[in-house]
Every structure is written in C-alpha cells, then in structure tokens.
Design a protein around this motif. Structure first.
Motif, PDB file in Angstrom:
ATOM      1  N   LEU A   3       0.834  -1.209   0.000  1.00 38.64           N
ATOM      2  CA  LEU A   3       0.000   0.000   0.000  1.00 38.64           C
ATOM      3  C   LEU A   3       0.865   1.254   0.000  1.00 38.64           C
ATOM      4  O   LEU A   3       0.616   2.193  -0.755  1.00 38.64           O
ATOM      5  CB  LEU A   3      -0.922   0.027   1.217  1.00 38.64           C
ATOM      6  CG  LEU A   3      -2.195  -0.782   1.134  1.00 38.64           C
ATOM      7  CD1 LEU A   3      -2.971  -0.680   2.444  1.00 38.64           C
ATOM      8  CD2 LEU A   3      -3.067  -0.357  -0.026  1.00 38.64           C
ATOM      9  N   ALA A   4       1.871   1.265   0.855  1.00 33.97           N
ATOM     10  CA  ALA A   4       2.760   2.432   0.937  1.00 33.97           C
ATOM     11  C   ALA A   4       3.504   2.637  -0.380  1.00 33.97           C
ATOM     12  O   ALA A   4       3.655   3.763  -0.852  1.00 33.97           O
ATOM     13  CB  ALA A   4       3.746   2.264   2.095  1.00 33.97           C
ATOM     14  N   TRP A   5       3.954   1.539  -0.987  1.00 25.69           N
ATOM     15  CA  TRP A   5       4.671   1.602  -2.263  1.00 25.69           C
ATOM     16  C   TRP A   5       3.806   2.292  -3.310  1.00 25.69           C
ATOM     17  O   TRP A   5       4.281   3.096  -4.097  1.00 25.69           O
ATOM     18  CB  TRP A   5       5.039   0.193  -2.713  1.00 25.69           C
ATOM     19  CG  TRP A   5       5.838   0.126  -3.968  1.00 25.69           C
ATOM     20  CD1 TRP A   5       5.365  -0.071  -5.229  1.00 25.69           C
ATOM     21  CD2 TRP A   5       7.252   0.257  -4.097  1.00 25.69           C
ATOM     22  NE1 TRP A   5       6.400  -0.091  -6.131  1.00 25.69           N
ATOM     23  CE2 TRP A   5       7.572   0.109  -5.458  1.00 25.69           C
ATOM     24  CE3 TRP A   5       8.283   0.467  -3.178  1.00 25.69           C
ATOM     25  CZ2 TRP A   5       8.877   0.169  -5.933  1.00 25.69           C
ATOM     26  CZ3 TRP A   5       9.585   0.525  -3.654  1.00 25.69           C
ATOM     27  CH2 TRP A   5       9.874   0.382  -5.009  1.00 25.69           C
ATOM     28  N   GLY A   6       2.526   1.990  -3.306  1.00 29.56           N
ATOM     29  CA  GLY A   6       1.608   2.581  -4.265  1.00 29.56           C
ATOM     30  C   GLY A   6       1.377   4.067  -4.062  1.00 29.56           C
ATOM     31  O   GLY A   6       0.869   4.750  -4.949  1.00 29.56           O
ATOM     32  N   GLN A   7       1.788   4.584  -2.916  1.00 27.32           N
ATOM     33  CA  GLN A   7       1.541   5.991  -2.598  1.00 27.32           C
ATOM     34  C   GLN A   7       2.771   6.880  -2.740  1.00 27.32           C
ATOM     35  O   GLN A   7       2.673   8.089  -2.601  1.00 27.32           O
ATOM     36  CB  GLN A   7       0.989   6.106  -1.172  1.00 27.32           C
ATOM     37  CG  GLN A   7      -0.355   5.437  -1.021  1.00 27.32           C
ATOM     38  CD  GLN A   7      -0.813   5.345   0.420  1.00 27.32           C
ATOM     39  OE1 GLN A   7      -0.082   5.663   1.339  1.00 27.32           O
ATOM     40  NE2 GLN A   7      -2.028   4.890   0.613  1.00 27.32           N
ATOM     41  N   ILE A  25      13.938   3.601  -1.894  1.00 28.13           N
ATOM     42  CA  ILE A  25      13.527   2.443  -1.090  1.00 28.13           C
ATOM     43  C   ILE A  25      14.168   1.173  -1.642  1.00 28.13           C
ATOM     44  O   ILE A  25      14.679   0.343  -0.890  1.00 28.13           O
ATOM     45  CB  ILE A  25      11.987   2.315  -1.061  1.00 28.13           C
ATOM     46  CG1 ILE A  25      11.382   3.493  -0.296  1.00 28.13           C
ATOM     47  CG2 ILE A  25      11.559   0.989  -0.449  1.00 28.13           C
ATOM     48  CD1 ILE A  25       9.879   3.647  -0.470  1.00 28.13           C
ATOM     49  N   LYS A  26      14.152   1.032  -2.963  1.00 27.92           N
ATOM     50  CA  LYS A  26      14.745  -0.141  -3.601  1.00 27.92           C
ATOM     51  C   LYS A  26      16.241  -0.230  -3.294  1.00 27.92           C
ATOM     52  O   LYS A  26      16.755  -1.297  -2.954  1.00 27.92           O
ATOM     53  CB  LYS A  26      14.513  -0.076  -5.113  1.00 27.92           C
ATOM     54  CG  LYS A  26      14.999  -1.286  -5.868  1.00 27.92           C
ATOM     55  CD  LYS A  26      14.644  -1.170  -7.344  1.00 27.92           C
ATOM     56  CE  LYS A  26      15.160  -2.341  -8.115  1.00 27.92           C
ATOM     57  NZ  LYS A  26      16.450  -2.152  -8.715  1.00 27.92           N
ATOM     58  N   LEU A  27      16.933   0.895  -3.372  1.00 22.24           N
ATOM     59  CA  LEU A  27      18.366   0.915  -3.052  1.00 22.24           C
ATOM     60  C   LEU A  27      18.613   0.555  -1.593  1.00 22.24           C
ATOM     61  O   LEU A  27      19.563  -0.166  -1.274  1.00 22.24           O
ATOM     62  CB  LEU A  27      18.964   2.283  -3.382  1.00 22.24           C
ATOM     63  CG  LEU A  27      19.081   2.608  -4.872  1.00 22.24           C
ATOM     64  CD1 LEU A  27      19.495   4.074  -5.078  1.00 22.24           C
ATOM     65  CD2 LEU A  27      20.066   1.666  -5.551  1.00 22.24           C
ATOM     66  N   ILE A  69      16.724  -1.362   0.337  1.00 22.31           N
ATOM     67  CA  ILE A  69      16.498  -2.804   0.490  1.00 22.31           C
ATOM     68  C   ILE A  69      17.669  -3.596  -0.082  1.00 22.31           C
ATOM     69  O   ILE A  69      18.145  -4.551   0.537  1.00 22.31           O
ATOM     70  CB  ILE A  69      15.171  -3.215  -0.169  1.00 22.31           C
ATOM     71  CG1 ILE A  69      14.000  -2.636   0.629  1.00 22.31           C
ATOM     72  CG2 ILE A  69      15.048  -4.738  -0.278  1.00 22.31           C
ATOM     73  CD1 ILE A  69      12.653  -2.757  -0.042  1.00 22.31           C
ATOM     74  N   GLU A  70      18.153  -3.177  -1.242  1.00 23.03           N
ATOM     75  CA  GLU A  70      19.296  -3.869  -1.845  1.00 23.03           C
ATOM     76  C   GLU A  70      20.523  -3.770  -0.957  1.00 23.03           C
ATOM     77  O   GLU A  70      21.275  -4.743  -0.806  1.00 23.03           O
ATOM     78  CB  GLU A  70      19.584  -3.307  -3.235  1.00 23.03           C
ATOM     79  CG  GLU A  70      18.553  -3.706  -4.263  1.00 23.03           C
ATOM     80  CD  GLU A  70      18.691  -2.982  -5.591  1.00 23.03           C
ATOM     81  OE1 GLU A  70      19.490  -2.018  -5.696  1.00 23.03           O
ATOM     82  OE2 GLU A  70      17.984  -3.376  -6.535  1.00 23.03           O
ATOM     83  N   SER A  71      20.746  -2.610  -0.337  1.00 25.17           N
ATOM     84  CA  SER A  71      21.912  -2.465   0.545  1.00 25.17           C
ATOM     85  C   SER A  71      21.741  -3.335   1.796  1.00 25.17           C
ATOM     86  O   SER A  71      22.727  -3.884   2.308  1.00 25.17           O
ATOM     87  CB  SER A  71      22.137  -1.015   0.924  1.00 25.17           C
ATOM     88  OG  SER A  71      21.177  -0.550   1.836  1.00 25.17           O
ATOM     89  N   MET A  72      20.539  -3.486   2.265  1.00 28.28           N
ATOM     90  CA  MET A  72      20.286  -4.343   3.435  1.00 28.28           C
ATOM     91  C   MET A  72      20.557  -5.803   3.086  1.00 28.28           C
ATOM     92  O   MET A  72      21.109  -6.539   3.896  1.00 28.28           O
ATOM     93  CB  MET A  72      18.857  -4.160   3.930  1.00 28.28           C
ATOM     94  CG  MET A  72      18.610  -2.772   4.527  1.00 28.28           C
ATOM     95  SD  MET A  72      16.855  -2.432   4.812  1.00 28.28           S
ATOM     96  CE  MET A  72      16.503  -3.591   6.123  1.00 28.28           C
ATOM     97  N   GLN A  73      20.197  -6.201   1.876  1.00 25.76           N
ATOM     98  CA  GLN A  73      20.446  -7.572   1.432  1.00 25.76           C
ATOM     99  C   GLN A  73      21.939  -7.829   1.295  1.00 25.76           C
ATOM    100  O   GLN A  73      22.434  -8.898   1.660  1.00 25.76           O
ATOM    101  CB  GLN A  73      19.729  -7.858   0.112  1.00 25.76           C
ATOM    102  CG  GLN A  73      18.237  -7.901   0.246  1.00 25.76           C
ATOM    103  CD  GLN A  73      17.551  -7.982  -1.095  1.00 25.76           C
ATOM    104  OE1 GLN A  73      18.004  -7.399  -2.079  1.00 25.76           O
ATOM    105  NE2 GLN A  73      16.432  -8.673  -1.142  1.00 25.76           N
ATOM    106  N   THR A  74      22.671  -6.848   0.775  1.00 27.14           N
ATOM    107  CA  THR A  74      24.117  -6.969   0.622  1.00 27.14           C
ATOM    108  C   THR A  74      24.781  -7.075   1.986  1.00 27.14           C
ATOM    109  O   THR A  74      25.692  -7.882   2.177  1.00 27.14           O
ATOM    110  CB  THR A  74      24.673  -5.758  -0.145  1.00 27.14           C
ATOM    111  OG1 THR A  74      24.016  -5.683  -1.410  1.00 27.14           O
ATOM    112  CG2 THR A  74      26.161  -5.880  -0.354  1.00 27.14           C
ATOM    113  N   ASP A  75      24.325  -6.269   2.944  1.00 30.36           N
ATOM    114  CA  ASP A  75      24.891  -6.305   4.296  1.00 30.36           C
ATOM    115  C   ASP A  75      24.733  -7.678   4.937  1.00 30.36           C
ATOM    116  O   ASP A  75      25.608  -8.138   5.662  1.00 30.36           O
ATOM    117  CB  ASP A  75      24.231  -5.250   5.197  1.00 30.36           C
ATOM    118  CG  ASP A  75      24.614  -3.813   4.798  1.00 30.36           C
ATOM    119  OD1 ASP A  75      25.569  -3.650   4.015  1.00 30.36           O
ATOM    120  OD2 ASP A  75      23.947  -2.889   5.280  1.00 30.36           O
ATOM    121  N   LYS A  76      23.627  -8.356   4.678  1.00 29.45           N
ATOM    122  CA  LYS A  76      23.400  -9.680   5.251  1.00 29.45           C
ATOM    123  C   LYS A  76      24.330 -10.728   4.656  1.00 29.45           C
ATOM    124  O   LYS A  76      24.698 -11.671   5.328  1.00 29.45           O
ATOM    125  CB  LYS A  76      21.946 -10.115   5.025  1.00 29.45           C
ATOM    126  CG  LYS A  76      20.980  -9.516   5.982  1.00 29.45           C
ATOM    127  CD  LYS A  76      19.626 -10.150   5.793  1.00 29.45           C
ATOM    128  CE  LYS A  76      18.700  -9.694   6.887  1.00 29.45           C
ATOM    129  NZ  LYS A  76      17.402 -10.354   6.811  1.00 29.45           N
TER     130      LYS A  76
END
Length: 111
Positions: free
Chosen positions: A84-88, A97-99, A101-108
């Motif tokens: 819902l938030a993404w749509g707004q 936001i995408k960047l 999330i991608e940085s969080m995935q890389t950190d893991k």
C-alpha cells in the motif's frame, strides 16, 4: 442481515480497501463495469471468498480503490502495508527504497 466474513486473503483485502475508500459494494461493481442489477451480489461473493475474480477484474478493482493490484494477494499483513505504501510514493522515493532494500540484502551476505 449479518455480513459474512471473508474466507480468502483476496476477499479480506478487497473488503478492507473498499471500506477504506468508503465505496458501497454496488457502486464499486458498477464502477468496474458490472451490470447494476448484479454488481452488489458479485462484489459480496468476491469479498466472502465464494468466488475469486479473474485477474483483469482485480486490476479494475485496484484502479477504482487506488491500491496496487498486488495488495489483494498479500498473505502477510505487514507486506500488504508495504505494498500500500509503495503505491503511494513517487518514482524517486521508490528508487531510494529499492536501493535501501538492496543495501540491506548486501549487508546480510557479507561476513
């Protein structure tokens, strides 16, 4: 008349979105192109889970209710709220936001 509770994720999300938009079932059905005489019954069947609409109808419902179509299919409530938030948010915010999330995935992945 007692309202039957939704038995499907799609039905629950549809009802939540419709109530949030304050649109009666019959009007929603008419706005997506259903016949005025059957619109309310069809929307009720979709909401209770008696029937699930074809994807094309789900897209029309999402447009009228101003939600992303994916929202109707999210089993996880938190993910539904993210959708819902993404749509707004606008395109530049989505990119940020995408960047993130991608940085969080890389950190893991890094030891």
């Amino acid at each position: 008349m007692v309202k039957k509770e939704p038995t499907t994720v799609f039905g629950r999300r549809l009802r939540e979105a419709r109530l949030r938009a304050a649109i009666p079932q019959d009007r929603l059905g008419v706005e997506i192109g259903l016949d005025e005489g059957t619109a309310s019954a069809r929307m009720s069947r979709y909401e209770t889970g008696a029937h699930e609409p074809p994807f094309g109808i789900a897209v029309k419902l999402a447009q009228v209710l101003c939600v992303p179509t994916a929202y109707f299919y999210c089993e996880d409530d938190e993910l539904a709220n993210v959708v819902l938030a993404w749509g707004q948010v606008d395109r530049s915010e989505r990119k940020r936001i995408k960047l993130l999330i991608e940085s969080m995935q890389t950190d893991k992945k890094e030891p």
